[in-house]
Design a protein around this motif. Structure first.
Motif, mmCIF file in Angstrom:
data_model
loop_
_atom_site.group_PDB
_atom_site.id
_atom_site.type_symbol
_atom_site.label_atom_id
_atom_site.label_comp_id
_atom_site.label_asym_id
_atom_site.label_seq_id
_atom_site.Cartn_x
_atom_site.Cartn_y
_atom_site.Cartn_z
ATOM 1 N N ALA A 110 0.833 -1.206 0.000
ATOM 2 C CA ALA A 110 0.000 0.000 0.000
ATOM 3 C C ALA A 110 0.867 1.256 0.000
ATOM 4 N N PHE A 111 1.934 1.246 0.802
ATOM 5 C CA PHE A 111 2.828 2.408 0.860
ATOM 6 C C PHE A 111 3.520 2.624 -0.482
ATOM 7 N N ALA A 112 4.030 1.540 -1.066
ATOM 8 C CA ALA A 112 4.698 1.655 -2.364
ATOM 9 C C ALA A 112 3.711 2.083 -3.446
ATOM 10 N N PHE A 113 2.496 1.565 -3.371
ATOM 11 C CA PHE A 113 1.466 1.940 -4.346
ATOM 12 C C PHE A 113 1.175 3.437 -4.276
ATOM 13 N N LEU A 114 1.041 3.969 -3.066
ATOM 14 C CA LEU A 114 0.739 5.394 -2.912
ATOM 15 C C LEU A 114 1.884 6.263 -3.427
ATOM 16 N N LEU A 115 3.123 5.869 -3.124
ATOM 17 C CA LEU A 115 4.265 6.640 -3.619
ATOM 18 C C LEU A 115 4.312 6.636 -5.146
ATOM 19 N N ALA A 116 4.154 5.453 -5.730
ATOM 20 C CA ALA A 116 4.179 5.358 -7.192
ATOM 21 C C ALA A 116 3.017 6.123 -7.808
ATOM 22 N N ALA A 117 1.856 6.069 -7.155
ATOM 23 C CA ALA A 117 0.684 6.772 -7.682
ATOM 24 C C ALA A 117 0.902 8.280 -7.680
ATOM 25 N N MET A 118 1.460 8.812 -6.588
ATOM 26 C CA MET A 118 1.694 10.250 -6.528
ATOM 27 C C MET A 118 2.730 10.690 -7.568
ATOM 28 N N LEU A 223 -18.986 -6.008 6.980
ATOM 29 C CA LEU A 223 -18.858 -4.602 6.583
ATOM 30 C C LEU A 223 -17.401 -4.223 6.354
ATOM 31 N N LEU A 224 -16.526 -4.682 7.247
ATOM 32 C CA LEU A 224 -15.107 -4.377 7.088
ATOM 33 C C LEU A 224 -14.557 -5.009 5.814
ATOM 34 N N SER A 225 -14.964 -6.238 5.541
ATOM 35 C CA SER A 225 -14.517 -6.903 4.315
ATOM 36 C C SER A 225 -15.024 -6.166 3.079
ATOM 37 N N PHE A 226 -16.265 -5.686 3.155
ATOM 38 C CA PHE A 226 -16.833 -4.924 2.037
ATOM 39 C C PHE A 226 -16.024 -3.655 1.782
ATOM 40 N N ALA A 227 -15.671 -2.944 2.863
ATOM 41 C CA ALA A 227 -14.878 -1.721 2.713
ATOM 42 C C ALA A 227 -13.498 -2.028 2.137
ATOM 43 N N ILE A 228 -12.872 -3.093 2.631
ATOM 44 C CA ILE A 228 -11.542 -3.455 2.131
ATOM 45 C C ILE A 228 -11.610 -3.845 0.657
ATOM 46 N N LEU A 229 -12.633 -4.608 0.292
ATOM 47 C CA LEU A 229 -12.776 -5.013 -1.106
ATOM 48 C C LEU A 229 -12.973 -3.801 -2.016
ATOM 49 N N LEU A 230 -13.736 -2.819 -1.546
ATOM 50 C CA LEU A 230 -13.927 -1.606 -2.343
ATOM 51 C C LEU A 230 -12.609 -0.857 -2.524
ATOM 52 N N LEU A 231 -11.834 -0.739 -1.460
ATOM 53 C CA LEU A 231 -10.562 -0.024 -1.556
ATOM 54 C C LEU A 231 -9.561 -0.795 -2.416
ATOM 55 N N LEU A 232 -9.573 -2.120 -2.297
ATOM 56 C CA LEU A 232 -8.714 -2.921 -3.172
ATOM 57 C C LEU A 232 -9.164 -2.788 -4.626
ATOM 58 N N GLY A 233 -10.481 -2.764 -4.825
ATOM 59 C CA GLY A 233 -10.994 -2.563 -6.176
ATOM 60 C C GLY A 233 -10.623 -1.205 -6.733
ATOM 61 N N SER A 234 -10.609 -0.192 -5.869
ATOM 62 C CA SER A 234 -10.217 1.142 -6.335
ATOM 63 C C SER A 234 -8.750 1.165 -6.751
ATOM 64 N N ALA A 235 -7.916 0.381 -6.069
ATOM 65 C CA ALA A 235 -6.507 0.293 -6.468
ATOM 66 C C ALA A 235 -6.386 -0.331 -7.859
ATOM 67 N N PHE A 236 -7.180 -1.368 -8.108
ATOM 68 C CA PHE A 236 -7.177 -1.990 -9.436
ATOM 69 C C PHE A 236 -7.662 -1.013 -10.504
ATOM 70 N N LEU A 237 -8.738 -0.282 -10.201
ATOM 71 C CA LEU A 237 -9.277 0.675 -11.169
ATOM 72 C C LEU A 237 -8.295 1.816 -11.422
ATOM 73 N N PHE A 238 -7.588 2.245 -10.375
ATOM 74 C CA PHE A 238 -6.594 3.301 -10.556
ATOM 75 C C PHE A 238 -5.459 2.813 -11.452
ATOM 76 N N ALA A 239 -5.015 1.580 -11.219
ATOM 77 C CA ALA A 239 -3.948 1.029 -12.062
ATOM 78 C C ALA A 239 -4.397 0.949 -13.517
ATOM 79 N N ARG A 240 -5.648 0.572 -13.727
ATOM 80 C CA ARG A 240 -6.155 0.501 -15.100
ATOM 81 C C ARG A 240 -6.251 1.893 -15.725
ATOM 82 N N LEU A 241 -6.624 2.886 -14.919
ATOM 83 C CA LEU A 241 -6.664 4.262 -15.424
ATOM 84 C C LEU A 241 -5.272 4.743 -15.825
ATOM 85 N N THR A 242 -4.282 4.437 -14.997
ATOM 86 C CA THR A 242 -2.927 4.875 -15.336
ATOM 87 C C THR A 242 -2.463 4.247 -16.646
#
Length: 276
Positions: A110-118, A223-242
């Motif tokens: 997650a940390f490496a992903f955020l650095l690379a994303a920025m 609920l926690l799993s749902f939130a985590i899955l959404l955030l993980l999905g957002s990481a996938f969608l961001f990678a696809r956008l890039t």
């Protein structure tokens, strides 16, 4: 650096984001799976304790009235977190090792992903500016939009939408036209953060005040799993956008003749006449 070098750098950052996103998603999936096993183990433990209590007492009258509410509390996430039962070491040492490794890997990814994303956000917006394409969000402003609280709930969506459209050659009038991929990405981010924040508020109230919201442990985990899955999905969608935006810039920017954006005209001096 020249335009070709900048585009190669952008492509490398996009590939790095994709790799980190894959690692993050895999580690997150492992965490959710191990969490489900921990919840099942907790319910098995509760069932065993209740069975032993029934054998020792018939739970009639006063004892039943006293123990029924506690039994409900014992099944709640408040007890699971507040009493530290999630820290109990299971009999299988391999599971603890897997959970610890998955947690560390997920945090590092997650940390490496955020650095690379920025870095990618800065480079992509810088490419647009260097090509002489007018945009509302420059590289510095775009990165700041992700980092400043409150405004980072809105501005990253606008900046990404503009970047997508301008990278695909859309004119300035259509820079903020709707982009389905951007909308899907930001919806996953916002909904995931809202659910996670609601759970955080609930746990804070349970642990820091006398008010306890007793909800079943399985519900909190769902609920926690749902939130985590959404955030993980957002990481996938961001990678696809890039990947899409990088490919668009590689195809489009070399065809744009670089030009210097005009500086805004200085404001004309004004004279205020005060009449007595």
């Amino acid at each position: 650096m020249n335009n070709a070098s900048n585009l190669r750098t952008l492509r490398g950052a996009s590939i790095a984001i994709t790799i980190f996103a894959v690692v993050l998603i895999l580690a997150g999936a492992v965490q959710i799976g191990l969490g489900g096993m921990a919840v099942k183990q907790e319910y098995d433990r509760i069932a065993l304790v209740e069975q032993q209590a029934r054998e020792a007492s018939a739970f009639h009258g006063y004892y039943r009235q006293r123990n029924d509410p506690y039994a409900e509390y014992n099944k709640s996430s408040s007890a699971f977190i507040g009493e530290g039962r999630f820290l109990t070491v299971p009999q299988d040492p391999g599971r603890t090792s897997a959970a610890g490794i998955a947690f560390v890997v997920m945090g590092l990814a997650a940390f490496a992903f955020l650095l690379a994303a920025m870095f990618w956000v800065w480079r992509a917006h810088a490419n647009i500016a260097q090509a002489g394409i007018r945009s509302k969000y420059g590289p510095g402003k775009a990165v700041a939009a992700y980092l400043i609280p409150i405004i980072n709930l809105i501005l990253p969506f606008e900046a990404m939408r503009e970047l997508y459209n301008r990278s695909h050659g859309e004119p300035e009038d259509f820079a903020h036209s709707t982009v389905e991929d951007v909308t899907a990405w930001w919806t996953a981010v916002i909904v995931g953060l809202l659910v996670f924040s609601a759970l955080l508020v609930k746990f804070t109230l349970d642990l820091g005040t006398n008010m306890i919201i007793m909800t079943p442990l399985w519900m909190e985990f769902a609920l926690l799993s749902f939130a985590i899955l959404l955030l993980l999905g957002s990481a996938f969608l961001f990678a696809r956008l890039t990947a899409k935006i990088t490919a668009a810039q590689v195809d489009y920017l070399p065809t744009v003749e670089p030009k210097q954006l005009p500086e805004p005209a200085p404001s004309r001096p004004r004279v205020n006449i005060v009449r007595g």
